[in-house]
Design a protein around this motif. Structure first.
Motif, PDB file in Angstrom:
ATOM      1  N   SER A   1       0.816  -1.219   0.000  1.00  0.00           N
ATOM      2  CA  SER A   1       0.000   0.000   0.000  1.00  0.00           C
ATOM      3  C   SER A   1       0.850   1.270   0.000  1.00  0.00           C
ATOM      4  CB  SER A   1      -0.953   0.015   1.197  1.00  0.00           C
ATOM      5  OG  SER A   1      -0.227  -0.019   2.410  1.00  0.00           O
ATOM      6  N   VAL A   2       2.059   1.201   0.521  1.00  0.00           N
ATOM      7  CA  VAL A   2       2.960   2.363   0.495  1.00  0.00           C
ATOM      8  C   VAL A   2       3.322   2.667  -0.955  1.00  0.00           C
ATOM      9  CG1 VAL A   2       5.190   3.274   1.239  1.00  0.00           C
ATOM     10  CG2 VAL A   2       3.856   1.828   2.791  1.00  0.00           C
ATOM     11  N   ARG A   3       3.685   1.643  -1.699  1.00  0.00           N
ATOM     12  CA  ARG A   3       4.026   1.793  -3.118  1.00  0.00           C
ATOM     13  C   ARG A   3       2.841   2.349  -3.902  1.00  0.00           C
ATOM     14  NH1 ARG A   3       4.544  -3.487  -4.835  1.00  0.00           N
ATOM     15  NH2 ARG A   3       2.346  -3.380  -5.323  1.00  0.00           N
ATOM     16  N   GLU A   4       1.666   1.794  -3.652  1.00  0.00           N
ATOM     17  CA  GLU A   4       0.473   2.240  -4.375  1.00  0.00           C
ATOM     18  C   GLU A   4       0.167   3.708  -4.103  1.00  0.00           C
ATOM     19  OE1 GLU A   4      -2.578  -0.520  -3.251  1.00  0.00           O
ATOM     20  OE2 GLU A   4      -1.418  -2.212  -4.007  1.00  0.00           O
ATOM     21  N   ALA A   5       0.250   4.118  -2.847  1.00  0.00           N
ATOM     22  CA  ALA A   5      -0.066   5.505  -2.492  1.00  0.00           C
ATOM     23  C   ALA A   5       0.960   6.487  -3.052  1.00  0.00           C
ATOM     24  CB  ALA A   5      -0.150   5.646  -0.971  1.00  0.00           C
ATOM     25  N   LEU A   6       2.240   6.111  -3.027  1.00  0.00           N
ATOM     26  CA  LEU A   6       3.298   7.008  -3.498  1.00  0.00           C
ATOM     27  C   LEU A   6       3.473   6.961  -5.005  1.00  0.00           C
ATOM     28  CD1 LEU A   6       6.016   6.375  -0.769  1.00  0.00           C
ATOM     29  CD2 LEU A   6       4.360   8.254  -0.897  1.00  0.00           C
TER      30      LEU A   6
ATOM     31  N   LEU B   1       1.539   2.828  11.132  1.00  0.00           N
ATOM     32  CA  LEU B   1       2.457   1.772  11.526  1.00  0.00           C
ATOM     33  C   LEU B   1       3.098   1.206  10.260  1.00  0.00           C
ATOM     34  CD1 LEU B   1       3.595   0.024  13.772  1.00  0.00           C
ATOM     35  CD2 LEU B   1       1.652  -1.511  13.444  1.00  0.00           C
ATOM     36  N   LEU B   2       4.392   1.439  10.121  1.00  0.00           N
ATOM     37  CA  LEU B   2       5.135   0.918   8.970  1.00  0.00           C
ATOM     38  C   LEU B   2       6.304   0.096   9.470  1.00  0.00           C
ATOM     39  CD1 LEU B   2       5.366   3.996   6.563  1.00  0.00           C
ATOM     40  CD2 LEU B   2       3.800   2.065   6.434  1.00  0.00           C
ATOM     41  N   ARG B   3       6.652  -0.886   8.722  1.00  0.00           N
ATOM     42  CA  ARG B   3       7.849  -1.682   8.987  1.00  0.00           C
ATOM     43  C   ARG B   3       8.969  -1.137   8.112  1.00  0.00           C
ATOM     44  NH1 ARG B   3       5.698  -3.083  13.221  1.00  0.00           N
ATOM     45  NH2 ARG B   3       4.373  -4.913  13.312  1.00  0.00           N
ATOM     46  N   THR B   4      10.196  -1.340   8.584  1.00  0.00           N
ATOM     47  CA  THR B   4      11.350  -0.893   7.802  1.00  0.00           C
ATOM     48  C   THR B   4      12.375  -2.022   7.726  1.00  0.00           C
ATOM     49  OG1 THR B   4      12.364   0.091   9.771  1.00  0.00           O
ATOM     50  CG2 THR B   4      11.093   1.555   8.343  1.00  0.00           C
ATOM     51  N   ALA B   5      13.099  -2.005   6.644  1.00  0.00           N
ATOM     52  CA  ALA B   5      14.188  -2.962   6.470  1.00  0.00           C
ATOM     53  C   ALA B   5      15.422  -2.208   5.987  1.00  0.00           C
ATOM     54  CB  ALA B   5      13.806  -4.036   5.461  1.00  0.00           C
ATOM     55  N   TYR B   6      16.562  -2.674   6.425  1.00  0.00           N
ATOM     56  CA  TYR B   6      17.853  -2.125   6.025  1.00  0.00           C
ATOM     57  C   TYR B   6      18.625  -3.269   5.381  1.00  0.00           C
ATOM     58  CZ  TYR B   6      22.622  -0.397   6.517  1.00  0.00           C
ATOM     59  OH  TYR B   6      23.911  -0.002   6.273  1.00  0.00           O
ATOM     60  N   ASN B   7      18.959  -3.093   4.114  1.00  0.00           N
ATOM     61  CA  ASN B   7      19.656  -4.145   3.362  1.00  0.00           C
ATOM     62  C   ASN B   7      18.957  -5.500   3.516  1.00  0.00           C
ATOM     63  OD1 ASN B   7      21.498  -2.354   2.303  1.00  0.00           O
ATOM     64  ND2 ASN B   7      23.029  -2.739   3.879  1.00  0.00           N
TER      65      ASN B   7
ATOM     66  N   GLN C   1      25.107   3.666  -0.279  1.00  0.00           N
ATOM     67  CA  GLN C   1      24.493   2.699  -1.189  1.00  0.00           C
ATOM     68  C   GLN C   1      23.686   1.604  -0.480  1.00  0.00           C
ATOM     69  OE1 GLN C   1      24.147   2.899  -4.509  1.00  0.00           O
ATOM     70  NE2 GLN C   1      25.213   4.844  -4.472  1.00  0.00           N
ATOM     71  N   CYS C   2      23.275   1.856   0.758  1.00  0.00           N
ATOM     72  CA  CYS C   2      22.428   0.875   1.430  1.00  0.00           C
ATOM     73  C   CYS C   2      21.018   0.917   0.839  1.00  0.00           C
ATOM     74  CB  CYS C   2      22.377   1.137   2.939  1.00  0.00           C
ATOM     75  SG  CYS C   2      21.528   2.664   3.399  1.00  0.00           S
ATOM     76  N   GLU C   3      20.229  -0.068   1.214  1.00  0.00           N
ATOM     77  CA  GLU C   3      18.835  -0.114   0.781  1.00  0.00           C
ATOM     78  C   GLU C   3      17.949   0.006   2.012  1.00  0.00           C
ATOM     79  OE1 GLU C   3      17.017  -3.137  -2.098  1.00  0.00           O
ATOM     80  OE2 GLU C   3      16.356  -3.807  -0.121  1.00  0.00           O
ATOM     81  N   VAL C   4      16.994   0.929   1.950  1.00  0.00           N
ATOM     82  CA  VAL C   4      16.006   1.117   3.009  1.00  0.00           C
ATOM     83  C   VAL C   4      14.644   0.860   2.389  1.00  0.00           C
ATOM     84  CG1 VAL C   4      14.972   2.746   4.628  1.00  0.00           C
ATOM     85  CG2 VAL C   4      17.437   2.797   4.220  1.00  0.00           C
ATOM     86  N   ALA C   5      13.853   0.006   3.043  1.00  0.00           N
ATOM     87  CA  ALA C   5      12.530  -0.332   2.520  1.00  0.00           C
ATOM     88  C   ALA C   5      11.460   0.010   3.548  1.00  0.00           C
ATOM     89  CB  ALA C   5      12.462  -1.811   2.174  1.00  0.00           C
ATOM     90  N   PHE C   6      10.327   0.490   3.035  1.00  0.00           N
ATOM     91  CA  PHE C   6       9.174   0.811   3.867  1.00  0.00           C
ATOM     92  C   PHE C   6       7.993  -0.028   3.392  1.00  0.00           C
ATOM     93  CE2 PHE C   6      11.789   4.632   3.795  1.00  0.00           C
ATOM     94  CZ  PHE C   6      11.868   4.945   5.148  1.00  0.00           C
ATOM     95  N   PHE C   7       7.282  -0.649   4.338  1.00  0.00           N
ATOM     96  CA  PHE C   7       6.129  -1.460   3.973  1.00  0.00           C
ATOM     97  C   PHE C   7       5.185  -1.573   5.170  1.00  0.00           C
ATOM     98  CE2 PHE C   7       9.788  -3.973   5.062  1.00  0.00           C
ATOM     99  CZ  PHE C   7       9.334  -4.889   6.004  1.00  0.00           C
ATOM    100  N   PRO C   8       3.911  -1.826   4.888  1.00  0.00           N
ATOM    101  CA  PRO C   8       2.945  -1.979   5.980  1.00  0.00           C
ATOM    102  C   PRO C   8       3.163  -3.319   6.685  1.00  0.00           C
ATOM    103  CG  PRO C   8       1.898  -2.417   3.887  1.00  0.00           C
ATOM    104  CD  PRO C   8       3.292  -1.950   3.578  1.00  0.00           C
ATOM    105  N   PRO C   9       2.629  -3.435   7.912  1.00  0.00           N
ATOM    106  CA  PRO C   9       2.711  -4.726   8.593  1.00  0.00           C
ATOM    107  C   PRO C   9       2.070  -5.805   7.735  1.00  0.00           C
ATOM    108  CG  PRO C   9       1.833  -3.039  10.038  1.00  0.00           C
ATOM    109  CD  PRO C   9       1.913  -2.434   8.672  1.00  0.00           C
ATOM    110  N   VAL C  10       2.636  -6.984   7.781  1.00  0.00           N
ATOM    111  CA  VAL C  10       2.157  -8.093   6.964  1.00  0.00           C
ATOM    112  C   VAL C  10       1.472  -9.107   7.869  1.00  0.00           C
ATOM    113  CG1 VAL C  10       2.868  -9.946   5.411  1.00  0.00           C
ATOM    114  CG2 VAL C  10       4.054  -7.751   5.346  1.00  0.00           C
ATOM    115  N   THR C  11       0.330  -9.573   7.430  1.00  0.00           N
ATOM    116  CA  THR C  11      -0.342 -10.639   8.164  1.00  0.00           C
ATOM    117  C   THR C  11      -0.514 -11.828   7.241  1.00  0.00           C
ATOM    118  OG1 THR C  11      -2.539  -9.847   7.559  1.00  0.00           O
ATOM    119  CG2 THR C  11      -1.598  -9.031   9.623  1.00  0.00           C
ATOM    120  N   GLY C  12      -0.678 -12.948   7.801  1.00  0.00           N
ATOM    121  CA  GLY C  12      -0.856 -14.135   6.974  1.00  0.00           C
ATOM    122  C   GLY C  12      -1.560 -15.217   7.765  1.00  0.00           C
ATOM    123  N   GLY C  13      -1.796 -16.287   7.100  1.00  0.00           N
ATOM    124  CA  GLY C  13      -2.474 -17.341   7.829  1.00  0.00           C
ATOM    125  C   GLY C  13      -2.416 -18.634   7.074  1.00  0.00           C
TER     126      GLY C  13
END
Length: 85
Positions: free
Chosen positions: A10-15, A54-60, A73-85
């Protein structure tokens, strides 16, 4: 410093972007500072990256804390919390 930013779900879609290479000013040294820096763009950037979202972040491709220090040159990622089942 140059970094790679990735946006997912949803972050990608909104931006309207999934990837961006960004040249950061010297004072932007952490993942939290990247988020604040991008929010300064205003509009949808401020809304989507707001601290109220509430967003999750990842570094590399590893989950990280907001105080994670950036490297060139690091990579930073932003994404919503993920749920699954």
């Amino acid at each position: 410093m140059k970094i790679q930013c990735r946006f997912f779900a949803s972050v990608r879609e909104a931006l309207g972007a999934s990837f961006e290479e960004i040249e950061l000013p010297p004072e932007v040294t952490t993942v939290a500072a990247v988020r604040a820096y991008l929010r300064q763009r205003g509009g949808v950037w401020d809304e989507v990256l707001s601290d109220k979202n509430l967003l999750r972040t990842a570094y590399n491709q590893q989950m990280c804390a907001a105080d994670t220090v950036l490297t060139e040159q690091c990579e930073v990622a932003f994404f919503p919390p993920v749920t699954g089942g």
